[in-house]
Motif scaffolding. Structure first.
Motif, PDB file in Angstrom:
ATOM      1  N   GLN A   1       0.755  -1.183  -0.099  1.00  0.00           N
ATOM      2  CA  GLN A   1      -0.161  -0.091  -0.187  1.00  0.00           C
ATOM      3  C   GLN A   1       0.860   1.379  -0.127  1.00  0.00           C
ATOM      4  O   GLN A   1       0.620   2.149  -0.731  1.00  0.00           O
ATOM      5  CB  GLN A   1      -0.964  -0.098   1.207  1.00  0.00           C
ATOM      6  CG  GLN A   1      -1.912  -1.338   1.256  1.00  0.00           C
ATOM      7  CD  GLN A   1      -2.857  -1.102   0.062  1.00  0.00           C
ATOM      8  OE1 GLN A   1      -3.119  -0.242  -0.474  1.00  0.00           O
ATOM      9  NE2 GLN A   1      -3.010  -2.341  -0.395  1.00  0.00           N
TER      10      GLN A   1
ATOM     11  N   TYR B   1       1.902   1.865  -3.682  1.00  0.00           N
ATOM     12  CA  TYR B   1       1.012   2.143  -4.458  1.00  0.00           C
ATOM     13  C   TYR B   1       0.602   3.780  -4.034  1.00  0.00           C
ATOM     14  O   TYR B   1       0.509   4.721  -4.823  1.00  0.00           O
ATOM     15  CB  TYR B   1      -0.433   1.632  -4.173  1.00  0.00           C
ATOM     16  CG  TYR B   1      -0.651   0.219  -4.609  1.00  0.00           C
ATOM     17  CD1 TYR B   1      -0.119   0.392  -6.237  1.00  0.00           C
ATOM     18  CD2 TYR B   1      -1.065  -0.934  -4.232  1.00  0.00           C
ATOM     19  CE1 TYR B   1      -0.189  -1.043  -6.771  1.00  0.00           C
ATOM     20  CE2 TYR B   1      -1.256  -2.271  -4.968  1.00  0.00           C
ATOM     21  CZ  TYR B   1      -0.889  -1.937  -6.194  1.00  0.00           C
ATOM     22  OH  TYR B   1      -0.920  -3.272  -6.984  1.00  0.00           O
TER      23      TYR B   1
ATOM     24  N   CYS C   1      -7.473   7.539  -4.983  1.00  0.00           N
ATOM     25  CA  CYS C   1      -7.316   6.567  -3.826  1.00  0.00           C
ATOM     26  C   CYS C   1      -8.685   6.082  -3.512  1.00  0.00           C
ATOM     27  O   CYS C   1      -9.010   5.170  -3.008  1.00  0.00           O
ATOM     28  CB  CYS C   1      -6.457   6.700  -2.882  1.00  0.00           C
ATOM     29  SG  CYS C   1      -4.819   6.732  -3.334  1.00  0.00           S
TER      30      CYS C   1
ATOM     31  N   ASN D   1     -11.328   2.277  -4.084  1.00  0.00           N
ATOM     32  CA  ASN D   1     -11.948   1.486  -3.047  1.00  0.00           C
ATOM     33  C   ASN D   1     -13.315   0.892  -3.481  1.00  0.00           C
ATOM     34  O   ASN D   1     -14.128   0.310  -2.608  1.00  0.00           O
ATOM     35  CB  ASN D   1     -11.981   2.477  -1.718  1.00  0.00           C
ATOM     36  CG  ASN D   1     -10.856   2.264  -0.690  1.00  0.00           C
ATOM     37  OD1 ASN D   1     -10.060   1.265  -0.643  1.00  0.00           O
ATOM     38  ND2 ASN D   1     -10.398   3.382  -0.281  1.00  0.00           N
TER      39      ASN D   1
ATOM     40  N   CYS E   1       4.792  -1.051  -8.793  1.00  0.00           N
ATOM     41  CA  CYS E   1       3.249  -1.114  -8.540  1.00  0.00           C
ATOM     42  C   CYS E   1       2.804  -2.290  -9.337  1.00  0.00           C
ATOM     43  O   CYS E   1       1.607  -2.419  -9.421  1.00  0.00           O
ATOM     44  CB  CYS E   1       2.848   0.357  -9.051  1.00  0.00           C
ATOM     45  SG  CYS E   1       3.409   1.317  -7.850  1.00  0.00           S
TER      46      CYS E   1
ATOM     47  N   THR F   1       1.698  -9.468  -3.689  1.00  0.00           N
ATOM     48  CA  THR F   1      -0.132  -9.764  -3.106  1.00  0.00           C
ATOM     49  C   THR F   1      -0.339 -11.129  -3.387  1.00  0.00           C
ATOM     50  O   THR F   1      -1.188 -11.563  -2.652  1.00  0.00           O
ATOM     51  CB  THR F   1      -0.762  -8.704  -4.059  1.00  0.00           C
ATOM     52  OG1 THR F   1      -0.393  -7.514  -3.745  1.00  0.00           O
ATOM     53  CG2 THR F   1      -2.245  -8.799  -3.603  1.00  0.00           C
TER      54      THR F   1
ATOM     55  N   PHE G   1      -6.700  -4.163   3.577  1.00  0.00           N
ATOM     56  CA  PHE G   1      -5.639  -3.179   3.505  1.00  0.00           C
ATOM     57  C   PHE G   1      -5.933  -1.996   2.604  1.00  0.00           C
ATOM     58  O   PHE G   1      -5.312  -0.980   2.449  1.00  0.00           O
ATOM     59  CB  PHE G   1      -4.417  -3.921   3.386  1.00  0.00           C
ATOM     60  CG  PHE G   1      -3.884  -4.606   4.169  1.00  0.00           C
ATOM     61  CD1 PHE G   1      -2.917  -4.043   5.327  1.00  0.00           C
ATOM     62  CD2 PHE G   1      -4.066  -5.903   4.591  1.00  0.00           C
ATOM     63  CE1 PHE G   1      -2.325  -4.986   6.383  1.00  0.00           C
ATOM     64  CE2 PHE G   1      -3.701  -6.772   5.585  1.00  0.00           C
ATOM     65  CZ  PHE G   1      -2.819  -6.275   6.371  1.00  0.00           C
ATOM     66  N   SER G   2      -6.943  -1.966   1.669  1.00  0.00           N
ATOM     67  CA  SER G   2      -7.137  -1.123   0.745  1.00  0.00           C
ATOM     68  C   SER G   2      -7.291   0.285   1.373  1.00  0.00           C
ATOM     69  O   SER G   2      -6.801   1.364   0.808  1.00  0.00           O
ATOM     70  CB  SER G   2      -8.561  -1.491  -0.433  1.00  0.00           C
ATOM     71  OG  SER G   2      -8.189  -2.733  -0.825  1.00  0.00           O
TER      72      SER G   2
ATOM     73  N   LEU H   1      -4.162   2.662   1.934  1.00  0.00           N
ATOM     74  CA  LEU H   1      -3.691   3.507   0.960  1.00  0.00           C
ATOM     75  C   LEU H   1      -4.059   4.976   0.975  1.00  0.00           C
ATOM     76  O   LEU H   1      -3.475   5.874   0.733  1.00  0.00           O
ATOM     77  CB  LEU H   1      -3.933   2.671  -0.426  1.00  0.00           C
ATOM     78  CG  LEU H   1      -3.635   3.582  -1.739  1.00  0.00           C
ATOM     79  CD1 LEU H   1      -2.232   3.649  -1.728  1.00  0.00           C
ATOM     80  CD2 LEU H   1      -4.182   2.839  -2.982  1.00  0.00           C
TER      81      LEU H   1
END
Length: 366
Positions: free
Chosen positions: A15, A18, A101, A105, A259, A267, A282-283, A286
Motif C-alpha cells: 500500500q 501504491y 485512492c 476503494n 506497482c 500480493t 488493507f485497501s 492506501l
C-alpha cells in the motif's frame, strides 16, 4: 511469530508502494508528462520486470497456451491494463491523489455487481451477509457520487511544515492547467469498473490457465502495444515520449517495477498465505497514506464532500467484505458435508456385493 507478521508487513509495504505511485505520477503529470505516455512506459517496464518470474517459476508447470487463452488474455489486457490504467491516470491528471485512492476503494463493490450479473456471485438478499453486501455496495456508490459532485466547505487543516520546493514548482506550473474534479472522478469510476471487469475475466481464465506470472507478462506486453498505439495517435511529437526529465523516468520505472511487478508478486504470495479477503482489508490504508502525503508534500486541500464521501466508501467496503467473509464461513460446513457425503457414497459403492453375490465389488487399484 514472524511468519504470521510477515503478510501484514508486506501488505503495508504494498500500500505504501501504491501511495508512492500516486504522488510520483501526479508530479510527473503536473510537470507535463502525458497520461498515455506514462501508461505505455508502465506496461513496458512491467513486462520486463515480470518476465523473469514467469520464466523461472512457471516454465515447467505452465499449461499450453491455446487460441482461447490468448483471446482471454487479450480481453484482460484491454480491461485490466489499457482501460483501467488509461482511465485512472487521465482521471488523476484532472483530480487529486486523495480522490483517486478514495474511488479505487469502489473496486470490491463494483466487482460484486459484475460478478452477480455474470453468475460468479450470489446476492442472497434474504441472508444477513447478502444484505450487508447490497448495503455496502449502495454506500460505496453513494460515497462516490458525493465525492464526485459535491465539494462543500474546505476543512481548516493547518498547512504542512514540510517545504518540498520541487513539488511546489510542479503545482505552480499546473496552476493554470487542466483541473476538473467532476470529469476526473467520472474517469476514475470508469477505471474501477474496467478493473472489476478484468477480475471477472481473470477469474474465468485462471481456472483453465493457472499461471499468473505468465498471463500477467502477456497481458502487460499486449497492454504495451495497445497503449502505445493509442498514445502515438494522441501524441505525434517524439518530444512527448522523451524520458529526459528525471521525474518522468522515475515515475515510469516506479509504476512499472514497484506497482506492477513487485506489488503483484507480494500480493499473490499474501493471497496464498491469508486469502483474498485479508488482502482486501488493507485497501483503505492506501487512502490514509496518500491523504497524509498529499497534505504534507503537495499542499492538497481537503473538502467536506471529499472527506464524507471517502468515509462512506470505506464503510461500504468493509460492509461488503464482512458479508463476503460471513458467506465463506457459512459455505464451509456445507462444502464439508458434501465432501463427507461423497466419501460415504464412495465407500458404500466399494462395499457393494459383486454380481455373483459373493464378496465385494472393490475398485481396482494400480
Amino acid at each position: 511469530m514472524f511468519s504470521d507478521f510477515l503478510p501484514f508487513l508486506l501488505m503495508v509495504l504494498v500500500q505504501a508502494g501504491y501511495a508512492g505511485m500516486n504522488i510520483t505520477s501526479k508530479l510527473a503529470l503536473d510537470a507535463g508528462m502525458k497520461p498515455l505516455v506514462l501508461v505505455t512506459y508502465r506496461q513496458i517496464f512491467a513486462t520486463f520486470a515480470i518476465l523473469p518470474f514467469a520464466y523461472f517459476l512457471e516454465w515447467k508447470t505452465r499449461p499450453k497456451i491455446t487460441k482461447s487463452i490468448v483471446f482471454q488474455i487479450l480481453l484482460c489486457s484491454l480491461t485490466g491494463a489499457t482501460g483501467n490504467q488509461v482511465l485512472y491516470f487521465i482521471g488523476l491528471a484532472y483530480s487529486t491523489p486523495t480522490i483517486g485512492c478514495a474511488l479505487t476503494n469502489l473496486l470490491p463493490a463494483v466487482t460484486f455487481v459484475l460478478a452477480a450479473i455474470f453468475g460468479q456471485e450470489f446476492v442472497r438478499i434474504k441472508t444477513r451477509p447478502g444484505q450487508a453486501k447490497v448495503f455496502g455496495t449502495a454506500l460505496c456508490v453513494g460515497g462516490a457520487m458525493l465525492l464526485s459532485f459535491y465539494n462543500g466547505n474546505m476543512i481548516p487543516v493547518p498547512n504542512s511544515g514540510i517545504h518540498w520546493n520541487y513539488a511546489d514548482r510542479m503545482s505552480q506550473r499546473n496552476a493554470g492547467g487542466q483541473s476538473n474534479l467532476v470529469l476526473g472522478s467520472i474517469l476514475l469510476i470508469g477505471s474501477a469498473v474496467s478493473w472489476a471487469a478484468w477480475i471477472v475475466i481473470q477469474t474465468q481464465m485462471s481456472k483453465k490457465f493457472p499461471a499468473p506470472y505468465t498471463s500477467t507478462t502477456l497481458m502487460c506486453f499486449l497492454g504495451s502495444i495497445e497503449c502505445g498505439a493509442i498514445g502515438l495517435i494522441a501524441e505525434h511529437k517524439l518530444s512527448a515520449w522523451s524520458l529526459s526529465s528525471p521525474i518522468y523516468l522515475i515515475s515510469a520505472i516506479y509504476t512499472g517495477v514497484v506497482c506492477s511487478a513487485l506489488a503483484f508478486s507480494l500480493t499473490s504470495w499474501c493471497i496464498q498465505k491469508k486469502g483474498p479477503l485479508y488482502v482486501s482489508v488493507f485497501s483503505p490504508l492506501l487512502l490514509i497514506i496518500v491523504a497524509i502525503l498529499s497534505w504534507a508534500l503537495l499542499r492538497e486541500k481537503l473538502f467536506v464532500g471529499t472527506a464524507v464521501g471517502s468515509v462512506l466508501i470505506v464503510v461500504g467496503l468493509y460492509a461488503v467484505l464482512w458479508g463476503k467473509d460471513k458467506e465463506l464461513k457459512l459455505d464451509e460446513p456445507i462444502k464439508g458435508t458434501e465432501a463427507t457425503t461423497k466419501q460415504v457414497n464412495s465407500f458404500d459403492m466399494e462395499m457393494q456385493p459383486d454380481a455373483s453375490g459373493n464378496g465385494t465389488n472393490r475398485r481396482a487399484s494400480g
